[in-house]
Motif scaffolding. Structure first.
Motif, PDB file in Angstrom:
ATOM      1  N   VAL A  94       0.851  -1.194   0.000  1.00  0.00           N
ATOM      2  CA  VAL A  94       0.000   0.000   0.000  1.00  0.00           C
ATOM      3  C   VAL A  94       0.884   1.240   0.000  1.00  0.00           C
ATOM      4  O   VAL A  94       1.725   1.419   0.883  1.00  0.00           O
ATOM      5  CB  VAL A  94      -0.939   0.011   1.216  1.00  0.00           C
ATOM      6  N   ASP A  95       0.706   2.097  -0.976  1.00  0.00           N
ATOM      7  CA  ASP A  95       1.466   3.345  -1.063  1.00  0.00           C
ATOM      8  C   ASP A  95       1.017   4.320   0.024  1.00  0.00           C
ATOM      9  O   ASP A  95      -0.156   4.354   0.407  1.00  0.00           O
ATOM     10  CB  ASP A  95       1.244   3.965  -2.442  1.00  0.00           C
ATOM     11  N   ALA A  96       1.950   5.140   0.499  1.00  0.00           N
ATOM     12  CA  ALA A  96       1.663   6.049   1.616  1.00  0.00           C
ATOM     13  C   ALA A  96       0.615   7.093   1.258  1.00  0.00           C
ATOM     14  O   ALA A  96      -0.327   7.346   2.032  1.00  0.00           O
ATOM     15  CB  ALA A  96       2.948   6.731   2.067  1.00  0.00           C
ATOM     16  N   ALA A  97       0.732   7.742   0.095  1.00  0.00           N
ATOM     17  CA  ALA A  97      -0.258   8.748  -0.301  1.00  0.00           C
ATOM     18  C   ALA A  97      -1.612   8.106  -0.565  1.00  0.00           C
ATOM     19  O   ALA A  97      -2.664   8.668  -0.229  1.00  0.00           O
ATOM     20  CB  ALA A  97       0.224   9.503  -1.533  1.00  0.00           C
ATOM     21  N   ALA A  98      -1.592   6.907  -1.156  1.00  0.00           N
ATOM     22  CA  ALA A  98      -2.846   6.186  -1.384  1.00  0.00           C
ATOM     23  C   ALA A  98      -3.507   5.830  -0.059  1.00  0.00           C
ATOM     24  O   ALA A  98      -4.736   5.943   0.094  1.00  0.00           O
ATOM     25  CB  ALA A  98      -2.575   4.916  -2.192  1.00  0.00           C
ATOM     26  N   ARG A  99      -2.708   5.427   0.917  1.00  0.00           N
ATOM     27  CA  ARG A  99      -3.252   5.107   2.241  1.00  0.00           C
ATOM     28  C   ARG A  99      -3.945   6.339   2.856  1.00  0.00           C
ATOM     29  O   ARG A  99      -5.016   6.219   3.439  1.00  0.00           O
ATOM     30  CB  ARG A  99      -2.141   4.614   3.159  1.00  0.00           C
ATOM     31  N   ARG A 100      -3.330   7.499   2.710  1.00  0.00           N
ATOM     32  CA  ARG A 100      -3.934   8.702   3.287  1.00  0.00           C
ATOM     33  C   ARG A 100      -5.275   9.016   2.640  1.00  0.00           C
ATOM     34  O   ARG A 100      -6.229   9.414   3.325  1.00  0.00           O
ATOM     35  CB  ARG A 100      -2.963   9.875   3.145  1.00  0.00           C
ATOM     36  N   LEU A 101      -5.377   8.843   1.312  1.00  0.00           N
ATOM     37  CA  LEU A 101      -6.666   9.042   0.645  1.00  0.00           C
ATOM     38  C   LEU A 101      -7.704   8.038   1.129  1.00  0.00           C
ATOM     39  O   LEU A 101      -8.862   8.385   1.391  1.00  0.00           O
ATOM     40  CB  LEU A 101      -6.499   8.909  -0.872  1.00  0.00           C
ATOM     41  N   LEU A 102      -7.291   6.792   1.236  1.00  0.00           N
ATOM     42  CA  LEU A 102      -8.213   5.734   1.645  1.00  0.00           C
ATOM     43  C   LEU A 102      -8.693   5.919   3.073  1.00  0.00           C
ATOM     44  O   LEU A 102      -9.894   5.789   3.366  1.00  0.00           O
ATOM     45  CB  LEU A 102      -7.530   4.368   1.484  1.00  0.00           C
ATOM     46  N   GLU A 103      -7.772   6.206   3.970  1.00  0.00           N
ATOM     47  CA  GLU A 103      -8.154   6.346   5.379  1.00  0.00           C
ATOM     48  C   GLU A 103      -9.072   7.541   5.599  1.00  0.00           C
ATOM     49  O   GLU A 103      -9.936   7.512   6.479  1.00  0.00           O
ATOM     50  CB  GLU A 103      -6.903   6.445   6.241  1.00  0.00           C
ATOM     51  N   ALA A 104      -8.933   8.575   4.773  1.00  0.00           N
ATOM     52  CA  ALA A 104      -9.839   9.718   4.868  1.00  0.00           C
ATOM     53  C   ALA A 104     -11.258   9.341   4.462  1.00  0.00           C
ATOM     54  O   ALA A 104     -12.225  10.016   4.832  1.00  0.00           O
ATOM     55  CB  ALA A 104      -9.333  10.862   3.994  1.00  0.00           C
ATOM     56  N   SER A 105     -11.383   8.234   3.703  1.00  0.00           N
ATOM     57  CA  SER A 105     -12.701   7.751   3.281  1.00  0.00           C
ATOM     58  C   SER A 105     -13.225   6.633   4.169  1.00  0.00           C
ATOM     59  O   SER A 105     -14.226   5.992   3.844  1.00  0.00           O
ATOM     60  CB  SER A 105     -12.626   7.264   1.828  1.00  0.00           C
ATOM     61  N   GLY A 106     -12.512   6.370   5.292  1.00  0.00           N
ATOM     62  CA  GLY A 106     -12.973   5.350   6.227  1.00  0.00           C
ATOM     63  C   GLY A 106     -12.483   3.955   5.943  1.00  0.00           C
ATOM     64  O   GLY A 106     -12.979   2.982   6.524  1.00  0.00           O
ATOM     65  N   TRP A 107     -11.487   3.813   5.087  1.00  0.00           N
ATOM     66  CA  TRP A 107     -10.940   2.496   4.725  1.00  0.00           C
ATOM     67  C   TRP A 107     -10.161   1.905   5.878  1.00  0.00           C
ATOM     68  O   TRP A 107      -9.411   2.597   6.568  1.00  0.00           O
ATOM     69  CB  TRP A 107     -10.047   2.661   3.513  1.00  0.00           C
ATOM     70  N   ALA A 108     -10.327   0.622   6.118  1.00  0.00           N
ATOM     71  CA  ALA A 108      -9.571  -0.087   7.142  1.00  0.00           C
ATOM     72  C   ALA A 108      -8.528  -0.957   6.455  1.00  0.00           C
ATOM     73  O   ALA A 108      -8.860  -1.802   5.617  1.00  0.00           O
ATOM     74  CB  ALA A 108     -10.493  -0.945   8.000  1.00  0.00           C
TER      75      ALA A 108
END
Length: 493
Positions: A94-108
């Motif tokens: 998981v890429d770091a910037a992608a993780r930040r986008l995902l976590e902002a959308s509630g992704w676990a």
């Protein structure tokens, strides 16, 4: 006119085709002058893991990405090997910037130590990432890029070149559609450009006509391709871990499908490369993959042919006969199917009108080639590199991800993520961040051939005691995945 993310592109040639259900809209052809470079998007070719990571980093840098994907869905290439388990656990996928986008959308995030399959990588990461509010309107699928050039200039013209927008020519439903971009990141990978089975880098005579007998580099012999191989004679060509995966899965299939016969052909005089450390490996878990293959060969369940090159194909009804050149002379082998695991190469035809500096052997960027040469490096010994290493004589154009490695098989997702982080910083004008390279590779697992363990819930995880090719005293082993039917110490589905 063809629009996406507020960016206007011109239909150069329109031919009849079905209506597109993709993220696009139609509008009248614009008669306005070409927009300034700074107002144009950064085109990213490919919506795989690295392409989507590039888009995430560009967004964080305030740049507008436009992702063009040839497949009908994001992660199209990954879907073709969905049955294969990655050799790197989720924490490195998981890429770091992608993780930040995902976590902002509630992704676990999935459990860090788990080893995902290709299908899980798509379902649990790529699809949610593509659906985030920041990315969902910037991805267009079903768009095949056929050429990249400079607007109004072929590669012979140098004056004023950097002031011209990039022209990215695509084909959509039979129509030619041109996009203009301030920069282009080619993250299209190499999956669609498989090395031929013939020697000298060329297809063997009759290879194209025998296409219906070819299974591809990672066939799902225990699943969707089972009907093509069960109870039949299959030839596997290649000595890498793609071949190992297929051979072990075929050996498992043969236990329940009588009549399944497996022949394995390698060009070298020994299969040592595929066996890895085997029983001599100082870390036993890491040697198990090669040991299983060695045991299957020694038990006669897999027929091994060494020092063999494919000299020709001749189709005859439901079977195909291969001419094989061996030390004892030419021989013929008739089989029902052939799995060619001979590697990949980049598609350079689409880049013909760009000024590129590529290594003549690996077809990778010249500055990168010595860092990834498989004769000297494994996946774990490739140093962090970014925009400076990937820079081309064509300013604003970068080949990233698997395609940047050309013909070298030593690519890791984590390496690609660091590439696009650096390139995005460079395009945003932050040269300090572009040059501050970090690549945190694990000491175990990610680039080793250790079989995964199962946790309490039956999920595949990395064995923390297994070591890997990143450790100083470890054999330099490169893998691309595990057969999904394999578990530590046993075989089963």
């Amino acid at each position: 006119m063809y629009q996406s993310s507020g960016q206007t592109s011109t239909i150069v040639d329109e031919s009849p085709g079905r209506a597109s259900g993709r993220r696009t809209s139609e509008a009248p052809v614009s008669q306005h002058p070409a927009p300034s470079l700074r107002s144009l998007p950064v085109v990213v070719i490919g919506a795989g893991p690295v392409g989507l990571a590039a888009a995430a980093h560009l967004i964080e840098r305030g740049l507008d990405p436009l992702v063009l994907e040839a497949g009908e869905q994001v992660g199209a290439a990954v879907r073709e090997w969905s049955h294969i388990r990655l050799f790197s656990p989720w924490q490195y996928d998981v890429d770091a910037a992608a993780r930040r986008l995902l976590e902002a959308s509630g992704w676990a995030a999935p459990a860090a130590a788990r080893l995902p399959t290709g299908a899980e990588l798509v379902a649990d990461y790529l699809e949610p990432l593509a659906a985030t509010p920041q990315l969902r309107d910037r991805i267009v699928t079903g768009v095949r890029v056929v050429a990249v050039s400079r607007a109004g200039l072929d590669k012979t013209h140098g004056t004023g070149r950097t002031e011209r927008a990039f022209l990215v020519r695509t084909v959509v439903d039979g129509r030619v559609v041109d996009h203009h971009a301030r920069a282009v990141l080619d993250a299209s990978g190499t999956w669609s450009q498989r090395n031929p089975l013939g020697a000298a880098g060329l297809p063997a005579p009759g290879e194209a006509a025998a296409a219906r007998f070819l299974l591809g580099p990672l066939p799902d012999v225990l699943g969707t391709d089972r009907h093509r191989v069960a109870g039949r004679h299959v030839l596997v060509v290649g000595a890498g871990h793609s071949a190992t995966n297929t051979l072990l899965n075929l050996a498992e299939l043969a236990l329940t499908e009588p009549g399944t016969r497996i022949t394995w052909a390698v060009r070298g005089a020994s299969p040592t490369r595929a066996y890895g450390g085997g029983d001599a490996d100082g870390l036993p878990a890491r040697g198990q993959l090669g040991t299983r293959l060695r045991e299957a060969v020694e038990a006669g369940r897999i027929e091994l042919l060494t020092s063999v090159t494919v000299a020709g194909f001749e189709s005859a009804g439901d079977r195909v006969t291969l001419a094989l050149d061996t030390p004892a002379g030419r021989r013929e082998l008739t089989v029902d199917a052939v799995a060619g695991a001979t590697g990949f190469r980049p598609d350079l035809e689409m880049l013909r009108e760009l000024r590129l500096d590529l290594d003549p052997g690996l077809e990778a960027p010249s500055r990168l080639a010595p860092l990834i040469d498989p004769e000297f490096h494994s996946c774990g010994t490739v140093p962090a590199h970014g925009a400076e290493t990937l820079t081309q004589p064509e300013p604003g154009f970068f080949v990233v991800g698997m395609k940047s490695y050309g013909r070298a098989p030593t690519f890791l997702l984590a390496t690609g993520y660091e590439q696009v982080r650096s390139v995005a910083a460079h395009l945003a004008g932050d040269e300090r961040a572009a040059g501050e390279l970090e690549l945190s590779l694990p000491e175990t697992g990610v680039c080793s051939s250790a079989l995964p363990l199962s946790d309490a819930d039956g999920n595949a995880v990395i064995d923390p005691t297994s070591g890997g090719c990143c450790t100083p005293d470890a054999p330099q082993v490169v893998t691309i995945g595990f057969p999904t039917g394999l578990r530590h110490g046993r075989s089963g589905r």
